[in-house]
Scaffold this motif. Structure first.
Motif, PDB file in Angstrom:
ATOM      1  N   VAL A  83       0.847  -1.198   0.000  1.00  0.00           N
ATOM      2  CA  VAL A  83       0.000   0.000   0.000  1.00  0.00           C
ATOM      3  C   VAL A  83       0.885   1.251   0.000  1.00  0.00           C
ATOM      4  N   GLU A  84       1.920   1.231   0.838  1.00  0.00           N
ATOM      5  CA  GLU A  84       2.816   2.397   0.899  1.00  0.00           C
ATOM      6  C   GLU A  84       3.482   2.671  -0.449  1.00  0.00           C
ATOM      7  N   ARG A  85       3.896   1.607  -1.117  1.00  0.00           N
ATOM      8  CA  ARG A  85       4.562   1.801  -2.417  1.00  0.00           C
ATOM      9  C   ARG A  85       3.587   2.370  -3.449  1.00  0.00           C
ATOM     10  N   ILE A  86       2.351   1.890  -3.392  1.00  0.00           N
ATOM     11  CA  ILE A  86       1.349   2.418  -4.331  1.00  0.00           C
ATOM     12  C   ILE A  86       1.109   3.903  -4.048  1.00  0.00           C
ATOM     13  N   MET A  87       1.086   4.260  -2.774  1.00  0.00           N
ATOM     14  CA  MET A  87       0.859   5.671  -2.409  1.00  0.00           C
ATOM     15  C   MET A  87       1.975   6.568  -2.958  1.00  0.00           C
ATOM     16  N   LYS A  88       3.165   5.998  -3.128  1.00  0.00           N
ATOM     17  CA  LYS A  88       4.273   6.789  -3.678  1.00  0.00           C
ATOM     18  C   LYS A  88       4.159   6.969  -5.188  1.00  0.00           C
ATOM     19  N   LEU A  89       3.402   6.098  -5.828  1.00  0.00           N
ATOM     20  CA  LEU A  89       3.258   6.169  -7.286  1.00  0.00           C
ATOM     21  C   LEU A  89       2.222   7.190  -7.712  1.00  0.00           C
ATOM     22  N   VAL A  90       1.202   7.356  -6.877  1.00  0.00           N
ATOM     23  CA  VAL A  90       0.020   8.114  -7.290  1.00  0.00           C
ATOM     24  C   VAL A  90       0.051   9.541  -6.733  1.00  0.00           C
ATOM     25  N   ASP A  91      -0.806  10.372  -7.291  1.00  0.00           N
ATOM     26  CA  ASP A  91      -0.881  11.772  -6.872  1.00  0.00           C
ATOM     27  C   ASP A  91      -2.218  12.092  -6.216  1.00  0.00           C
ATOM     28  N   GLY A  92      -3.049  11.077  -6.065  1.00  0.00           N
ATOM     29  CA  GLY A  92      -4.342  11.285  -5.419  1.00  0.00           C
ATOM     30  C   GLY A  92      -4.974   9.945  -5.082  1.00  0.00           C
ATOM     31  N   VAL A  93      -5.962   9.982  -4.188  1.00  0.00           N
ATOM     32  CA  VAL A  93      -6.683   8.744  -3.864  1.00  0.00           C
ATOM     33  C   VAL A  93      -8.186   8.993  -3.847  1.00  0.00           C
ATOM     34  N   LEU A  94      -8.908   7.954  -4.229  1.00  0.00           N
ATOM     35  CA  LEU A  94     -10.359   7.948  -4.057  1.00  0.00           C
ATOM     36  C   LEU A  94     -10.638   7.090  -2.836  1.00  0.00           C
ATOM     37  N   LEU A  95     -11.204   7.697  -1.822  1.00  0.00           N
ATOM     38  CA  LEU A  95     -11.577   6.944  -0.622  1.00  0.00           C
ATOM     39  C   LEU A  95     -13.063   6.617  -0.730  1.00  0.00           C
ATOM     40  N   LEU A  96     -13.353   5.334  -0.897  1.00  0.00           N
ATOM     41  CA  LEU A  96     -14.743   4.899  -1.023  1.00  0.00           C
ATOM     42  C   LEU A  96     -15.262   4.481   0.343  1.00  0.00           C
ATOM     43  N   VAL A  97     -16.433   4.990   0.696  1.00  0.00           N
ATOM     44  CA  VAL A  97     -17.052   4.557   1.952  1.00  0.00           C
ATOM     45  C   VAL A  97     -18.518   4.227   1.680  1.00  0.00           C
ATOM     46  N   ASP A  98     -18.925   3.064   2.127  1.00  0.00           N
ATOM     47  CA  ASP A  98     -20.306   2.615   1.972  1.00  0.00           C
ATOM     48  C   ASP A  98     -21.227   3.552   2.776  1.00  0.00           C
TER      49      ASP A  98
END
Ligand code: GDP
Length: 309
Positions: A83-98
Motif C-alpha cells: 500500500v505504501e509503495r502504491i501511495m508513492k506512485l500516485v498523486d491522489g486517492v479515491l476513498l470509497l465509503v459505503d
C-alpha cells in the motif's frame, strides 16, 4: 494526452470493483476493449476464494484528453508495504465509503497510509442507493476519522462525491435522483488530482513498485517512469538495492488499457507501465539510461540516494 495517477482505497465490499467497472464502461476504453473480461479487477481465483482483493493492479481509462491510471489497493494490513509503495506512485486517492455501513477498520488503515503520503483524498460516499443509506452520518464519520488521523487543513478540505457504482451514477449532492453517469466523479479526478510530479526531459529513471508474473513474458516490474522516456528493445542499466549495476534489454513494455495491458514502443515520464526483460527485477531497483545511472531513493533510506557513475 495528460496523465492522472490515482489509487482507489476502501474497506472490503464497499464497492471498488463495481465502481471501477462502471468507470470503464462509461469511458472510451470500453469500446476499444471488447476482450475485456467482466469484473476482471478481482478475477484472480485466490482473491475470489478469500473474498478480498489481494493483488494491486492498475486499470486505465481514457476520459477526454486524460488517461487516468487507477491503482487498486489491498485493504488488508498484511499488505501494508505494498500500500505504501502504491501511495508513492500516485498523486491522489479515491476513498470509497459505503453510505450505509460507514467507516470500517480497513477504511482507517488505508486512509492513514494515504494521509501519511501527503495525498489529498477525494471522498466517495458510495452505495448511496442502499436502503437506509445515511450519507450525512457517513460524511461526519469520515471527517472525524481525518481528524483522528491527523489530517492537514488541506487534506480536510476533501471534495465529496455521492455515488452508486451499481447504478453507475455520481453527483455533487446527496440527491442522486437526477444523476446520470460518472461524469461528476471523473471531472473531480482530473481537476483535483495533480498531474504527476515527474521530469519529462532527461535520462530515464523508472522504478518498479510492484512485481507481477506472466507465463509468456516472465517477471515484470510495474511502476512509474519518473524521468525521461523508456523504449522497448533498448539496453538499459539497473541499479540494484545493493548498489550493483547490471545491464539488460527491455524486451516488452506494457501500458494499461482498460483492465488489460497493451504492448507499446515507448513510455513517457508520469505513466505507469510494466516492463519485462530482467528475470529477477525487484521492487526498489532503478532502471536508468546506460552511463546515467542514478538510483531513486525509495528503498535506499540509509544509503546515499544518488549514485553517479
Ligand atoms: P469491493 O470488495 O470493494 O471490490 O466491492 P464489490 O464491488 O465487489 O461490491 C461488493 C458488493 O456490494 C457486491 O455484492 C456488489 O454488487 C455490491 N455493490 C457494489 N456497489 C454497490 C452500490 O453502489 N450499491 C449497492 N446497493 N450495492 C453495491
Amino acid at each position: 494526452m495528460e496523465i492522472r495517477n490515482v489509487a482507489i482505497i476502501a474497506h472490503v465490499d464497499h464497492g471498488k470493483t463495481t465502481l471501477v467497472d462502471k468507470l470503464l464502461q462509461q469511458s472510451e476504453t470500453f469500446r476499444a476493449n471488447q476482450a475485456m473480461q467482466e469484473r476482471s479487477m478481482d478475477s484472480n481465483d485466490i482473491e475470489r476464494e478469500r473474498g478480498i482483493t489481494i493483488l494491486a493492479k492498475a486499470t486505465s481509462i481514457i476520459y477526454g484528453d486524460y488517461r487516468i491510471n487507477i491503482m487498486d489497493t489491498p485493504g488488508h494490513a498484511d499488505f501494508g508495504g505494498e500500500v505504501e509503495r502504491i501511495m508513492k506512485l500516485v498523486d491522489g486517492v479515491l476513498l470509497l465509503v459505503d453510505a450505509k455501513d460507514g467507516v470500517m477498520p480497513q477504511t482507517k488503515f488505508v486512509l492513514r497510509k494515504a494521509l501519511e503520503s501527503n495525498l489529498k483524498p477525494i471522498v466517495v460516499i458510495n452505495k448511496i442507493d442502499r436502503p437506509f443509506a445515511d450519507p450525512k452520518k457517513t460524511i461526519n464519520q469520515v471527517f472525524d476519522l481525518f481528524i483522528d488521523l491527523g489530517a492537514t487543513e488541506e487534506q480536510l478540505e476533501f471534495p465529496v462525491i455521492y455515488a452508486s457504482g451499481l447504478l453507475g451514477v455520481s453527483s455533487f449532492t446527496e440527491d442522486v435522483s437526477n444523476a446520470k453517469n460518472m461524469k461528476p466523479l471523473l471531472d473531480t479526478i482530473v481537476n483535483h488530482v495533480p498531474k504527476p510530479n515527474v521530469t519529462v526531459d532527461g535520462p530515464l529513471q523508472f522504478q518498479p513498485a510492484l512485481v507481477d508474473y506472466n507465463e509468456f513474458v516472465g517477471r515484470m516490474g510495474i511502476g512509474k517512469v519518473f524521468r525521461g522516456t523508456m523504449k522497448v528493445n533498448s539496453f538499459v542499466s539497473v541499479v540494484r538495492a545493493d548498489g550493483k549495476i547490471q545491464q539488460f534489454r527491455i524486451q516488452k513494455l506494457f501500458r494499461y488499457s482498460g483492465l488489460t495491458k497493451i504492448e507499446v514502443d515507448e513510455a513517457y515520464a508520469g505513466d505507469i507501465v510494466a516492463i519485462a526483460g530482467l528475470s529477477d527485477i525487484q521492487v526498489g531497483d532503478t532502471v536508468c539510461e546506460v552511463g546515467k545511472e542514478e538510483a531513486l531513493p525509495l528503498l535506499h533510506i540509509d544509503e546515499p540516494t544518488v549514485q553517479m557513475l
